[in-house]
Scaffold this motif. Structure first.
Motif, PDB file in Angstrom:
ATOM      1  N   LYS B  41       0.548  -0.878   0.169  1.00 55.64           N
ATOM      2  CA  LYS B  41       0.215  -0.099   0.383  1.00 55.64           C
ATOM      3  C   LYS B  41       1.327   1.232  -0.069  1.00 55.64           C
ATOM      4  N   LEU B  42       1.949   1.434  -0.854  1.00 54.66           N
ATOM      5  CA  LEU B  42       2.657   2.462  -0.512  1.00 54.66           C
ATOM      6  C   LEU B  42       2.686   3.263  -2.114  1.00 54.66           C
ATOM      7  N   THR B  43       2.105   4.610  -1.686  1.00 54.91           N
ATOM      8  CA  THR B  43       2.352   5.430  -2.609  1.00 54.91           C
ATOM      9  C   THR B  43       3.739   5.088  -4.056  1.00 54.91           C
ATOM     10  N   PRO B  44       3.374   6.040  -5.602  1.00 55.55           N
ATOM     11  CA  PRO B  44       4.460   6.052  -5.525  1.00 55.55           C
ATOM     12  C   PRO B  44       5.339   6.875  -5.063  1.00 55.55           C
ATOM     13  N   THR B  45       5.115   8.139  -4.275  1.00 58.36           N
ATOM     14  CA  THR B  45       5.842   8.919  -3.717  1.00 58.36           C
ATOM     15  C   THR B  45       6.491   8.481  -2.567  1.00 58.36           C
ATOM     16  N   GLN B  46       5.735   7.803  -1.633  1.00 59.51           N
ATOM     17  CA  GLN B  46       6.791   6.992  -0.687  1.00 59.51           C
ATOM     18  C   GLN B  46       7.490   6.435  -0.993  1.00 59.51           C
ATOM     19  N   TYR B  47       7.082   5.438  -1.688  1.00 58.35           N
ATOM     20  CA  TYR B  47       7.874   4.578  -2.192  1.00 58.35           C
ATOM     21  C   TYR B  47       9.343   5.537  -3.340  1.00 58.35           C
ATOM     22  N   SER B  48       9.599   6.001  -3.493  1.00 63.27           N
ATOM     23  CA  SER B  48      10.614   6.844  -3.959  1.00 63.27           C
ATOM     24  C   SER B  48      11.758   7.437  -2.813  1.00 63.27           C
ATOM     25  N   ALA B  49      10.521   8.052  -1.689  1.00 65.33           N
ATOM     26  CA  ALA B  49      11.625   8.481  -0.736  1.00 65.33           C
ATOM     27  C   ALA B  49      11.667   7.445   0.344  1.00 65.33           C
ATOM     28  N   LEU B  50      11.531   6.140   0.162  1.00 68.82           N
ATOM     29  CA  LEU B  50      12.509   4.796   0.803  1.00 68.82           C
ATOM     30  C   LEU B  50      12.900   4.627   0.291  1.00 68.82           C
ATOM     31  N   ILE B  51      13.530   4.387  -1.228  1.00 66.85           N
ATOM     32  CA  ILE B  51      14.477   4.126  -2.022  1.00 66.85           C
ATOM     33  C   ILE B  51      15.392   4.805  -2.304  1.00 66.85           C
ATOM     34  N   ARG B  52      14.647   6.188  -1.786  1.00 68.31           N
ATOM     35  CA  ARG B  52      16.495   7.524  -1.637  1.00 68.31           C
ATOM     36  C   ARG B  52      17.025   7.272  -0.193  1.00 68.31           C
ATOM     37  N   ILE B  53      16.350   6.695   0.393  1.00 72.51           N
ATOM     38  CA  ILE B  53      16.540   6.089   2.088  1.00 72.51           C
ATOM     39  C   ILE B  53      18.129   5.298   2.690  1.00 72.51           C
ATOM     40  N   ALA B  54      17.166   4.298   1.543  1.00 71.31           N
ATOM     41  CA  ALA B  54      17.809   2.961   0.882  1.00 71.31           C
ATOM     42  C   ALA B  54      19.522   3.483   0.317  1.00 71.31           C
ATOM     43  N   GLU B  55      19.178   4.140  -0.375  1.00 76.54           N
ATOM     44  CA  GLU B  55      20.444   4.355  -1.454  1.00 76.54           C
ATOM     45  C   GLU B  55      21.260   4.990  -0.634  1.00 76.54           C
ATOM     46  N   ILE B  56      21.619   6.244   0.037  1.00 77.73           N
ATOM     47  CA  ILE B  56      22.344   7.016   0.824  1.00 77.73           C
ATOM     48  C   ILE B  56      22.409   6.280   2.434  1.00 77.73           C
ATOM     49  N   GLY B  57      21.371   5.679   3.065  1.00 80.11           N
ATOM     50  CA  GLY B  57      21.626   5.467   4.400  1.00 80.11           C
ATOM     51  C   GLY B  57      20.831   5.761   5.392  1.00 80.11           C
ATOM     52  N   HIS B  58      21.139   7.188   5.373  1.00 83.02           N
ATOM     53  CA  HIS B  58      20.709   8.206   5.963  1.00 83.02           C
ATOM     54  C   HIS B  58      20.443   9.522   6.292  1.00 83.02           C
ATOM     55  N   CYS B  59      19.901  10.283   6.303  1.00 84.40           N
ATOM     56  CA  CYS B  59      19.985  11.737   6.006  1.00 84.40           C
ATOM     57  C   CYS B  59      18.400  12.980   6.801  1.00 84.40           C
ATOM     58  N   SER B  60      18.330  14.074   6.434  1.00 83.18           N
ATOM     59  CA  SER B  60      17.645  14.959   7.307  1.00 83.18           C
ATOM     60  C   SER B  60      16.513  14.576   6.232  1.00 83.18           C
ATOM     61  N   GLN B  61      15.344  15.276   6.959  1.00 83.04           N
ATOM     62  CA  GLN B  61      13.756  15.516   5.900  1.00 83.04           C
ATOM     63  C   GLN B  61      14.067  16.256   5.547  1.00 83.04           C
ATOM     64  N   ASN B  62      14.904  17.882   5.402  1.00 79.00           N
ATOM     65  CA  ASN B  62      14.887  18.654   3.840  1.00 79.00           C
ATOM     66  C   ASN B  62      15.901  18.258   2.993  1.00 79.00           C
ATOM     67  N   HIS B  63      16.309  17.515   3.649  1.00 74.65           N
ATOM     68  CA  HIS B  63      17.683  16.641   2.241  1.00 74.65           C
ATOM     69  C   HIS B  63      17.363  15.200   1.873  1.00 74.65           C
ATOM     70  N   LEU B  64      15.983  14.903   2.739  1.00 74.03           N
ATOM     71  CA  LEU B  64      15.372  13.954   1.963  1.00 74.03           C
ATOM     72  C   LEU B  64      14.373  14.672   0.242  1.00 74.03           C
ATOM     73  N   GLY B  65      14.010  15.843   1.164  1.00 76.68           N
ATOM     74  CA  GLY B  65      13.183  16.012   0.390  1.00 76.68           C
ATOM     75  C   GLY B  65      14.066  16.794  -1.365  1.00 76.68           C
ATOM     76  N   ARG B  66      14.965  16.993  -1.265  1.00 75.18           N
ATOM     77  CA  ARG B  66      15.612  18.101  -2.160  1.00 75.18           C
ATOM     78  C   ARG B  66      16.043  16.433  -2.569  1.00 75.18           C
ATOM     79  N   LEU B  67      16.608  15.840  -2.221  1.00 75.96           N
ATOM     80  CA  LEU B  67      16.869  14.663  -3.136  1.00 75.96           C
ATOM     81  C   LEU B  67      15.994  13.300  -3.995  1.00 75.96           C
ATOM     82  N   THR B  68      14.113  13.842  -3.752  1.00 79.21           N
ATOM     83  CA  THR B  68      13.290  13.429  -3.827  1.00 79.21           C
ATOM     84  C   THR B  68      12.038  14.424  -5.244  1.00 79.21           C
ATOM     85  N   SER B  69      13.055  15.746  -5.146  1.00 75.87           N
ATOM     86  CA  SER B  69      12.050  16.951  -5.729  1.00 75.87           C
ATOM     87  C   SER B  69      10.652  16.991  -4.877  1.00 75.87           C
TER      88      SER B  69
END
Lengths: 146, 146
Positions: B41-69
């Motif tokens: 039940k993930l949305t495309p957006t939630q999926y993108s965010a999860l994948i990005r976190i997986a790619e970089i390990g950890h990050c701040s909220q705003n940084h994650l936002g920039r990484l996922t536009s």
DNA sequence: GCTTTAATGTTCGTATACTAACAATTTAAA
DNA sequence: TTTAAATTGTTAGTATACGAACATTAAAGC
């Protein structure tokens, strides 16, 4: 066969290469360009609806939704907001008491030429990074996955 | 020079040929395909965010936002919902009291392989109407207008 | 050091977008 | 013709998406 990620398949999964993700980015850029031209503060969706009504003269709310690929809940909100801004007129369909006939208001008709003109500009700016043939290609390919 | 519409320019304006409109339709189809695979039940957006976190390990909220536009307001909602589903863990950054460090939860890590697999499938289905070379073309052109 | 500037996260308001459920009406089928 | 099915529009709930304003904290400039 060394792979630093937890993926085991041949193709590594890169978010930046997935259609869905790139489609979102492209839509965002288009939307941003659209907004920068503030068509009487119309949104792309409202704009689409107005143009469709202009094309067909008049129609019911749900029909307009189908013509613009918006579900019943979405098109209702769009029509409500267009009505609130006096861009469409609503009157009951005499032949079907369930329906409401939607038409362009006089205010909207006056703005039509401008709407078309700015619409062209927005499309041009969105496609500006591409050559003429690339633009044709993109539209063709996008249409295929629609 | 006869023209039934109120347009005076050379190119008639056809909604169905405008990038913005077609982009919306293509996004809708992709979204529909995505949902039909109900990735927990993930949305495309939630999926993108999860994948990005997986790619970089950890990050701040705003940084994650920039990484996922996603802007700050959007990413906040996404992270909140991911957190509510126990897919990410949040803890204060010891080096910057403004920041919250976001990491994948154990639950999410377990699902990663599946996420990648289904991600591939979704992309394939979305691009199915195109040949292999057309798929490459489309991604290339889309990336250019991003 | 102190002030200005910048960055982080939060909240409010508005606009798509879709699901699901619902009442009223129309059409089709039995 | 009377029942069943479909259509139209509405409402509630959830999830992006963005602008704008705000307090807290950090970094830069003097």
């Amino acid at each position: 066969m060394s792979d630093t990620s937890s993926q085991t398949s041949q193709k590594p999964y890169k978010l930046d290469e997935q259609v869905g993700y790139i489609l979102r980015l492209a839509s965002q850029r288009h939307s941003s360009i659209f907004q920068s031209h503030t068509l009487s503060k119309l949104t792309p969706t409202q704009y689409s609806a107005l143009i469709r009504i202009a094309e067909i003269g008049h129609c019911s709310q749900n029909h307009l939704g189908r013509l613009t690929s918006m579900d019943v809940a979405t098109i209702k909100g769009v029509v409500d907001r267009l009505h609130k801004r006096d861009l469409v007129t609503l009157k009951p369909d005499p032949n079907d008491r369930r329906r409401t006939l939607i038409t362009l208001s006089e205010l909207a008709k006056k703005q039509l030429d401008d709407l078309y003109k700015v619409g062209h500009t927005i499309t041009e700016k969105t496609l500006a990074p591409l050559s003429a043939s690339e633009q044709q290609q993109l539209l063709k390919l996008l249409a295929k996955i629609t």
